[in-house]
Write a protein that holds these residues in place. Structure first.
Motif, PDB file in Angstrom:
ATOM      1  N   MET A  27       0.832  -1.205   0.000  1.00 22.97           N
ATOM      2  CA  MET A  27       0.000   0.000   0.000  1.00 22.97           C
ATOM      3  C   MET A  27       0.862   1.250   0.000  1.00 22.97           C
ATOM      4  O   MET A  27       0.561   2.230  -0.688  1.00 22.97           O
ATOM      5  N   LEU A  28       1.957   1.242   0.759  1.00 25.82           N
ATOM      6  CA  LEU A  28       2.857   2.394   0.787  1.00 25.82           C
ATOM      7  C   LEU A  28       3.523   2.598  -0.573  1.00 25.82           C
ATOM      8  O   LEU A  28       3.664   3.740  -1.036  1.00 25.82           O
ATOM      9  N   ALA A  29       3.931   1.511  -1.222  1.00 22.52           N
ATOM     10  CA  ALA A  29       4.552   1.632  -2.544  1.00 22.52           C
ATOM     11  C   ALA A  29       3.574   2.248  -3.535  1.00 22.52           C
ATOM     12  O   ALA A  29       3.940   3.121  -4.337  1.00 22.52           O
ATOM     13  N   GLN A  30       2.319   1.809  -3.492  1.00 18.75           N
ATOM     14  CA  GLN A  30       1.311   2.381  -4.386  1.00 18.75           C
ATOM     15  C   GLN A  30       1.046   3.841  -4.044  1.00 18.75           C
ATOM     16  O   GLN A  30       0.887   4.687  -4.936  1.00 18.75           O
ATOM     17  N   HIS A  31       1.005   4.148  -2.748  1.00 24.61           N
ATOM     18  CA  HIS A  31       0.806   5.534  -2.312  1.00 24.61           C
ATOM     19  C   HIS A  31       1.933   6.436  -2.829  1.00 24.61           C
ATOM     20  O   HIS A  31       1.665   7.515  -3.381  1.00 24.61           O
TER      21      HIS A  31
END
Length: 608
Positions: A78-82
């Motif tokens: 999720m952080l990578a996508q964010h």
């Protein structure tokens, strides 16, 4: 003369105002005696962080179980996508300016990667997003690691300890510090506070909200009712509708037993409901809009079916939570159960007072509803989840804090009269048993035997007798006020022994981290990793530490399930005889054995 001196006095007041303001904040928030709050921070900080973070004892134990590495991986993706979406819009969460483009970019950056939990690139809709959001923030601050994945639980638990301390100091002064310390050192709270899971994300805000509701019940001030709705919303974002359900039933039972049905009407507070909806609904609506199957998967399968059936293969006997409770309260089990029995007696007497006041005049605690509330709060989750088709230890974690609070209150009330000798001996014996078992634990991990060597039996037995005797002597010599201090002897001994001296053994036997590091050292260029018949925890752990999903051999579909490209294979040593069947026509060679978990690692060359 007074007129001439007034400006000087006013200037002196202005110089001292910031100091007075800081002192007022400290005295108001920390404690009437700042030493108590300092003790709380130091002791709970040690319990929460020793052997967890690199600066305090080192990160001794990698992620264990199936949930820890899986939840941490979801937060990482999720952080990578964010970050990708924020870079795409060249924006940050806080707008750089008030222009329409900057605000629009910041909005997309804010919601980017924060709505749909994803695992290995696909939606993962089993749990709400609170843990993932908090883990993302810690990953962004400290980097992606196993210890930073555990900080959401540790920080949530610390907030719980502080709020227990402040609540008890405000409404039940005297045992407030002990209430927080006993909660922090009970085995269940200690274990889940150091885990990368959603259990503490539910338990901590739920318990804070329940304390806030009772504070409102005693004072009638809506300020305290705010806690119920705010922290109840946080708990709903952690695990779903189970949080408001438990709170509603506990309050309903309390109102029914006291025949104060108006409590239900007065608990319904419009600003609180609005706050709850504003906090909860946006994510639930947004994730359903992006994933039309969310409501069915989450509410029906992962809530109702999980409770009603054994679909997820977590069946346990009806008495399972009694065993969990006994172990989860260690080393306070005997005292906590005695405090529970005492509080049940008090609650029954309180009930009789309400029905026949003249017969029970002069009862020592007449009119005190707090024990009754804590008893209902502690018992209902245990009884409710005992009927569940799926049982996991973390389900009754919200029942532990009310029991530890009752324990501290019981000790405070008996600080002058003392405790019965049998209770002291029993408590000292529990402390001794805890030390005995934990000292022998590394021997079991190393040699996988139930009966260790005579030397270690003597060492463990001698240590247990010394610790148990010390606890009993200190309490007998200096009284009940020193009981909590005495009990911290076995707690600190066990923690330092296990993590300080045997943290590496725990890591080798229960975590995938050492294996992932060894694979990286032996075959640094290999990106594809397959597994065959390995445990789920090891599967998810390898995927997290390599930041790549594993490929699974399927025994009933070999060799079709074997990847065509070159890859590594992790397989239990007991199953290596099956390799010739699965790898027919393939060239492969052993790389190394990982004896501590009974595994072998092979290199499988590409299909010709």
């Amino acid at each position: 003369m007074n007129d001439l001196q007034q400006p000087a006095a006013s200037g002196a007041w202005k110089e001292r105002a910031p100091i007075a303001w800081v002192r007022g904040i400290w005295n108001g928030f920390a404690a009437e005696s700042p030493q108590e709050f300092l003790v709380l921070c130091v002791v709970t900080g040690f319990l929460l962080l020793y052997g967890l973070v690199p600066l305090i004892g080192g990160d001794q134990l990698g992620l264990v179980g199936a949930d820890e590495p899986r939840y941490a991986q979801v937060a990482r993706e999720m952080l990578a996508q964010h970050n990708q979406i924020c870079n795409q819009y060249n924006a940050e969460i806080v707008p750089r300016s008030l222009t329409a483009n900057a605000i629009d970019g910041s909005f997309h950056c804010l919601i980017g990667g924060t709505i749909t939990p994803i695992l290995y690139g696909k939606p993962w809709l089993e749990k709400p997003a609170l843990y993932y959001w908090r883990a993302m923030s810690f990953f962004k601050e400290f980097g992606v690691s196993d210890w930073s994945a555990r900080l959401p639980s540790s920080s949530g638990a610390f907030a719980l300890f502080v709020l227990i301390f402040l609540h008890m100091r405000r409404f039940r002064p005297g045992g407030h510090l002990n209430a927080a310390l006993i909660t922090a050192s009970s085995l269940a709270i200690f274990a889940f506070a150091r885990g990368a899971s959603t259990d503490m994300q539910l338990a901590a805000p739920f318990c804070i909200g329940m304390l806030g509701w009772y504070a409102w019940y005693e004072t009638g001030k809506k300020f305290w009712l705010f806690d119920l709705y705010f922290f109840g919303a946080a708990a709903t974002l952690a695990k779903g509708p189970v949080a408001p359900f438990l709170a509603l039933v506990i309050i309903l039972l309390f109102a029914g037993l006291r025949r104060e049905w108006s409590l239900l009407r007065r608990t319904i507070w419009l600003p609180g409901i609005l706050l709850y909806m504003v906090m909860v609904l946006p994510w639930y609506l947004a994730v359903q809009w992006k994933n039309p199957t969310f409501y069915r998967l989450f509410f029906l399968e992962h809530n109702l079916e999980r409770f009603a059936t054994n679909r997820y293969q977590h069946h346990q006997p009806f008495w399972f939570y009694l065993a969990v409770l006994i172990l989860g309260l260690m080393p306070w089990t005997i005292l906590a159960l005695r405090a529970l029995v005492d509080s049940i007696d008090v609650s029954i007497a309180e009930w009789k007072v309400r029905h026949n006041p003249q017969r029970y005049l002069g009862h020592s605690r007449a009119g005190d509803a707090f024990p009754e509330f804590l008893v209902l709060w502690a018992l209902f989750p245990i009884v409710f989840f005992s009927f569940s088709g799926s049982k996991l230890p973390g389900y009754i974690l919200p029942s532990i804090p009310p029991l530890t609070i009752l324990t501290a209150d019981y000790l405070h009330r008996n600080r002058r009269d003392g405790l019965p000798r049998w209770l002291l001996w029993s408590h000292a014996a529990v402390c001794a048993i805890l030390v005995f078992v934990l000292i022998l634990a590394p021997q079991h991990m190393k040699y996988e035997t139930l009966i260790p060597s005579a030397q270690w039996l003597l060492i463990a037995g001698g240590s247990a007798l010394a610790v148990g005797g010390s606890v009993f002597f200190i309490i007998r010599r200096w009284g009940v006020p020193q009981l909590v201090n005495a009990t911290f002897i076995p707690i600190v001994v066990a923690l330092v022994f296990l993590l300080g001296f045997h943290g590496r053994d725990l890591d080798l036997n229960y975590s995938a981290r050492p294996l992932a590091r060894e694979i990286q050292r032996v075959a640094p260029g290999e990106k594809v990793l397959a597994v065959d018949q390995v445990r789920r925890d090891l599967d998810y752990g390898l995927a997290f530490y390599r930041n790549s999903p594993t490929i699974h051999y399927t025994p009933e579909d070999c060799p079709a399930s074997v990847p065509a490209e070159e890859h590594l294979l992790v397989i239990p040593t007991r199953d290596t005889e099956e390799l010739s069947r699965c790898l027919t026509g393939r060239v492969y060679k052993p790389l190394f054995l990982y004896d501590t978990q009974g595994l072998a690692v092979y290199k499988v060359y590409a299909r010709q």
